[in-house]
Design a protein around this motif. Structure first.
Motif, PDB file in Angstrom:
ATOM      1  N   ARG A   6      37.490 -22.088  -0.234  1.00  0.00           N
ATOM      2  CA  ARG A   6      36.536 -21.074  -0.665  1.00  0.00           C
ATOM      3  C   ARG A   6      35.360 -21.719  -1.389  1.00  0.00           C
ATOM      4  O   ARG A   6      35.398 -22.875  -1.759  1.00  0.00           O
ATOM      5  CB  ARG A   6      37.218 -20.059  -1.586  1.00  0.00           C
ATOM      6  N   TYR A   7      34.318 -20.923  -1.599  1.00  0.00           N
ATOM      7  CA  TYR A   7      33.106 -21.302  -2.316  1.00  0.00           C
ATOM      8  C   TYR A   7      32.328 -22.403  -1.607  1.00  0.00           C
ATOM      9  O   TYR A   7      31.603 -23.173  -2.233  1.00  0.00           O
ATOM     10  CB  TYR A   7      33.420 -21.740  -3.755  1.00  0.00           C
ATOM     11  N   LYS A   8      32.474 -22.495  -0.267  1.00  0.00           N
ATOM     12  CA  LYS A   8      31.713 -23.464   0.500  1.00  0.00           C
ATOM     13  C   LYS A   8      30.243 -23.048   0.541  1.00  0.00           C
ATOM     14  O   LYS A   8      29.937 -21.863   0.452  1.00  0.00           O
ATOM     15  CB  LYS A   8      32.256 -23.538   1.945  1.00  0.00           C
ATOM     16  N   PRO A   9      29.300 -23.988   0.701  1.00  0.00           N
ATOM     17  CA  PRO A   9      29.545 -25.427   0.819  1.00  0.00           C
ATOM     18  C   PRO A   9      29.339 -26.212  -0.472  1.00  0.00           C
ATOM     19  O   PRO A   9      29.710 -27.370  -0.554  1.00  0.00           O
ATOM     20  CB  PRO A   9      28.497 -25.851   1.852  1.00  0.00           C
ATOM     21  N   ALA A  10      28.710 -25.594  -1.494  1.00  0.00           N
ATOM     22  CA  ALA A  10      28.317 -26.382  -2.666  1.00  0.00           C
ATOM     23  C   ALA A  10      29.439 -26.576  -3.685  1.00  0.00           C
ATOM     24  O   ALA A  10      29.536 -27.618  -4.313  1.00  0.00           O
ATOM     25  CB  ALA A  10      27.112 -25.737  -3.344  1.00  0.00           C
ATOM     26  N   PHE A  11      30.293 -25.560  -3.847  1.00  0.00           N
ATOM     27  CA  PHE A  11      31.304 -25.616  -4.905  1.00  0.00           C
ATOM     28  C   PHE A  11      32.698 -25.352  -4.335  1.00  0.00           C
ATOM     29  O   PHE A  11      33.479 -24.585  -4.892  1.00  0.00           O
ATOM     30  CB  PHE A  11      30.975 -24.592  -5.997  1.00  0.00           C
ATOM     31  N   ALA A  12      33.018 -26.003  -3.241  1.00  0.00           N
ATOM     32  CA  ALA A  12      34.250 -25.729  -2.503  1.00  0.00           C
ATOM     33  C   ALA A  12      35.500 -26.019  -3.337  1.00  0.00           C
ATOM     34  O   ALA A  12      35.537 -26.964  -4.137  1.00  0.00           O
ATOM     35  CB  ALA A  12      34.281 -26.545  -1.215  1.00  0.00           C
ATOM     36  N   ALA A  13      36.524 -25.196  -3.133  1.00  0.00           N
ATOM     37  CA  ALA A  13      37.826 -25.367  -3.771  1.00  0.00           C
ATOM     38  C   ALA A  13      38.907 -24.940  -2.785  1.00  0.00           C
ATOM     39  O   ALA A  13      38.667 -24.100  -1.908  1.00  0.00           O
ATOM     40  CB  ALA A  13      37.921 -24.553  -5.059  1.00  0.00           C
ATOM     41  N   ILE A  14      40.099 -25.525  -2.928  1.00  0.00           N
ATOM     42  CA  ILE A  14      41.211 -25.236  -2.025  1.00  0.00           C
ATOM     43  C   ILE A  14      42.192 -24.309  -2.721  1.00  0.00           C
ATOM     44  O   ILE A  14      42.770 -24.663  -3.758  1.00  0.00           O
ATOM     45  CB  ILE A  14      41.936 -26.532  -1.612  1.00  0.00           C
ATOM     46  N   PHE A  15      42.390 -23.111  -2.167  1.00  0.00           N
ATOM     47  CA  PHE A  15      43.353 -22.155  -2.698  1.00  0.00           C
ATOM     48  C   PHE A  15      44.625 -22.266  -1.850  1.00  0.00           C
ATOM     49  O   PHE A  15      44.620 -21.950  -0.664  1.00  0.00           O
ATOM     50  CB  PHE A  15      42.796 -20.743  -2.655  1.00  0.00           C
ATOM     51  N   VAL A  16      45.682 -22.742  -2.462  1.00  0.00           N
ATOM     52  CA  VAL A  16      46.933 -23.009  -1.768  1.00  0.00           C
ATOM     53  C   VAL A  16      47.972 -21.965  -2.166  1.00  0.00           C
ATOM     54  O   VAL A  16      48.210 -21.746  -3.359  1.00  0.00           O
ATOM     55  CB  VAL A  16      47.474 -24.415  -2.103  1.00  0.00           C
ATOM     56  N   THR A  17      48.584 -21.320  -1.177  1.00  0.00           N
ATOM     57  CA  THR A  17      49.719 -20.439  -1.423  1.00  0.00           C
ATOM     58  C   THR A  17      50.981 -21.177  -1.012  1.00  0.00           C
ATOM     59  O   THR A  17      51.200 -21.443   0.178  1.00  0.00           O
ATOM     60  CB  THR A  17      49.595 -19.129  -0.625  1.00  0.00           C
ATOM     61  N   LEU A  18      51.789 -21.537  -2.000  1.00  0.00           N
ATOM     62  CA  LEU A  18      53.037 -22.249  -1.741  1.00  0.00           C
ATOM     63  C   LEU A  18      54.161 -21.241  -1.583  1.00  0.00           C
ATOM     64  O   LEU A  18      54.500 -20.512  -2.526  1.00  0.00           O
ATOM     65  CB  LEU A  18      53.352 -23.204  -2.893  1.00  0.00           C
ATOM     66  N   ASN A  19      54.719 -21.180  -0.400  1.00  0.00           N
ATOM     67  CA  ASN A  19      55.895 -20.344  -0.181  1.00  0.00           C
ATOM     68  C   ASN A  19      57.123 -21.032  -0.759  1.00  0.00           C
ATOM     69  O   ASN A  19      57.088 -22.225  -1.074  1.00  0.00           O
ATOM     70  CB  ASN A  19      56.073 -20.082   1.317  1.00  0.00           C
ATOM     71  N   PRO A  20      58.234 -20.318  -0.938  1.00  0.00           N
ATOM     72  CA  PRO A  20      59.435 -20.941  -1.495  1.00  0.00           C
ATOM     73  C   PRO A  20      59.819 -22.222  -0.757  1.00  0.00           C
ATOM     74  O   PRO A  20      59.916 -22.241   0.465  1.00  0.00           O
ATOM     75  CB  PRO A  20      60.500 -19.858  -1.318  1.00  0.00           C
ATOM     76  N   GLY A  21      59.965 -23.335  -1.504  1.00  0.00           N
ATOM     77  CA  GLY A  21      60.338 -24.614  -0.917  1.00  0.00           C
ATOM     78  C   GLY A  21      59.168 -25.466  -0.466  1.00  0.00           C
ATOM     79  O   GLY A  21      59.351 -26.641  -0.139  1.00  0.00           O
ATOM     80  N   ASP A  22      57.951 -24.913  -0.447  1.00  0.00           N
ATOM     81  CA  ASP A  22      56.770 -25.684  -0.019  1.00  0.00           C
ATOM     82  C   ASP A  22      56.336 -26.672  -1.097  1.00  0.00           C
ATOM     83  O   ASP A  22      56.575 -26.465  -2.300  1.00  0.00           O
ATOM     84  CB  ASP A  22      55.602 -24.748   0.285  1.00  0.00           C
ATOM     85  N   SER A  23      55.634 -27.727  -0.659  1.00  0.00           N
ATOM     86  CA  SER A  23      55.052 -28.688  -1.594  1.00  0.00           C
ATOM     87  C   SER A  23      53.783 -29.262  -0.987  1.00  0.00           C
ATOM     88  O   SER A  23      53.619 -29.285   0.234  1.00  0.00           O
ATOM     89  CB  SER A  23      56.037 -29.811  -1.926  1.00  0.00           C
ATOM     90  N   ILE A  24      52.886 -29.737  -1.855  1.00  0.00           N
ATOM     91  CA  ILE A  24      51.650 -30.371  -1.427  1.00  0.00           C
ATOM     92  C   ILE A  24      51.335 -31.491  -2.416  1.00  0.00           C
ATOM     93  O   ILE A  24      51.608 -31.365  -3.615  1.00  0.00           O
ATOM     94  CB  ILE A  24      50.487 -29.356  -1.344  1.00  0.00           C
ATOM     95  N   THR A  25      50.815 -32.603  -1.910  1.00  0.00           N
ATOM     96  CA  THR A  25      50.524 -33.775  -2.739  1.00  0.00           C
ATOM     97  C   THR A  25      49.019 -33.926  -2.890  1.00  0.00           C
ATOM     98  O   THR A  25      48.274 -33.825  -1.911  1.00  0.00           O
ATOM     99  CB  THR A  25      51.116 -35.043  -2.110  1.00  0.00           C
ATOM    100  N   ALA A  26      48.562 -34.174  -4.130  1.00  0.00           N
ATOM    101  CA  ALA A  26      47.132 -34.215  -4.414  1.00  0.00           C
ATOM    102  C   ALA A  26      46.777 -35.405  -5.298  1.00  0.00           C
ATOM    103  O   ALA A  26      47.613 -35.938  -6.033  1.00  0.00           O
ATOM    104  CB  ALA A  26      46.685 -32.923  -5.099  1.00  0.00           C
ATOM    105  N   GLU A  27      45.516 -35.798  -5.204  1.00  0.00           N
ATOM    106  CA  GLU A  27      44.961 -36.839  -6.058  1.00  0.00           C
ATOM    107  C   GLU A  27      45.106 -36.440  -7.520  1.00  0.00           C
ATOM    108  O   GLU A  27      44.996 -35.259  -7.870  1.00  0.00           O
ATOM    109  CB  GLU A  27      43.477 -37.032  -5.702  1.00  0.00           C
ATOM    110  N   ALA A  28      45.364 -37.408  -8.389  1.00  0.00           N
ATOM    111  CA  ALA A  28      45.472 -37.127  -9.810  1.00  0.00           C
ATOM    112  C   ALA A  28      44.190 -36.482 -10.326  1.00  0.00           C
ATOM    113  O   ALA A  28      43.092 -36.947 -10.030  1.00  0.00           O
ATOM    114  CB  ALA A  28      45.754 -38.415 -10.581  1.00  0.00           C
TER     115      ALA A  28
END
Length: 220
Positions: A6-28
């Motif tokens: 969302r908020y493309k293109p200047a201030f983009a951010a990733i909105f993640v919906t994690l379902n039960p058991g899901d995981s995602i790895t991100a930069e510190a």
């Protein structure tokens, strides 16, 4: 898992919906906000030694964070980058992609992080000795300063240093002067990336180095 940019293109951010058991790895440092029940596990980026290479020679963080949903209900996580600009994603599907320092944001399960030797010419131009390399089957997100353009090249293509964000490993980089020595200096173009091969590249419309050069004289 559902991921919306969302908020493309200047201030983009990733909105993640994690379902039960899901995981995602991100930069510190990529997390903006999250539901309180999401768990975080911090580990070396790609392992201890690859993490050190990426930290000291590739301009990446030493650690990555894995966000997981241990509950039985969907939870929300928001991730972003430190610079102002756009965010894009690629479904690897068994392919490999190389990132310039600072471009990587996060990836889903099935993606492997590694390093790729870029060469001394890359280091001399300020692009780093190593590039972050992602491969496997999953989705990877990356950001840029400014807008992002995807381009397919089939022969030589010239990119000003600081504008290349990501590229497929079949692309060869050769750092050199934009023209002759005098012309390169007087034109202000300096070093450029001369890309050869066939594959996809991703470009950013602005350069952090260009911003620094513009702002520095105004601060003194």
């Amino acid at each position: 898992m559902k991921c919306d940019i969302r908020y493309k293109p200047a201030f983009a951010a990733i909105f993640v919906t994690l379902n039960p058991g899901d995981s995602i790895t991100a930069e510190a440092g990529a997390m903006t906000s999250m539901d309180g029940k999401i768990t975080i596990k911090t580990q070396f980026s790609g392992g201890f030694f690859p993490g050190l290479l990426k930290k000291f020679f590739g301009g990446e963080s030493l650690f990555v964070n894995t966000f997981s949903n241990p509950t039985q209900q969907p939870l929300t996580l928001v991730l972003t980058q430190s610079t102002i600009g756009d965010i894009a994603s690629v479904d690897l599907r068994g392919s490999t992609l190389c990132f310039q320092p600072g471009a990587y944001i996060c990836h889903t399960s099935g993606v492997n992080l590694g390093v790729r030797w870029a060469g001394l010419k890359s280091w001399f131009s300020g692009e780093g000795l190593f590039k972050l390399q992602v491969s496997g089957n999953g989705r990877v997100f990356f950001g840029a300063y400014g807008g992002i353009t995807k381009k397919r090249i089939n022969s030589e293509f010239v990119v000003d240093t600081g504008h290349l964000v990501a590229y497929e490993p079949g692309i060869q980089m050769n750092i050199g002067l934009a023209g002759g020595l005098v012309g390169s200096v007087t034109s202000g173009e300096g070093f450029v990336n001369r890309l050869t091969g066939t594959g996809d590249i991703y470009l950013q419309s602005r350069s952090i180095d260009g911003l620094v050069k513009y702002v520095r004289p105004k601060l003194y």
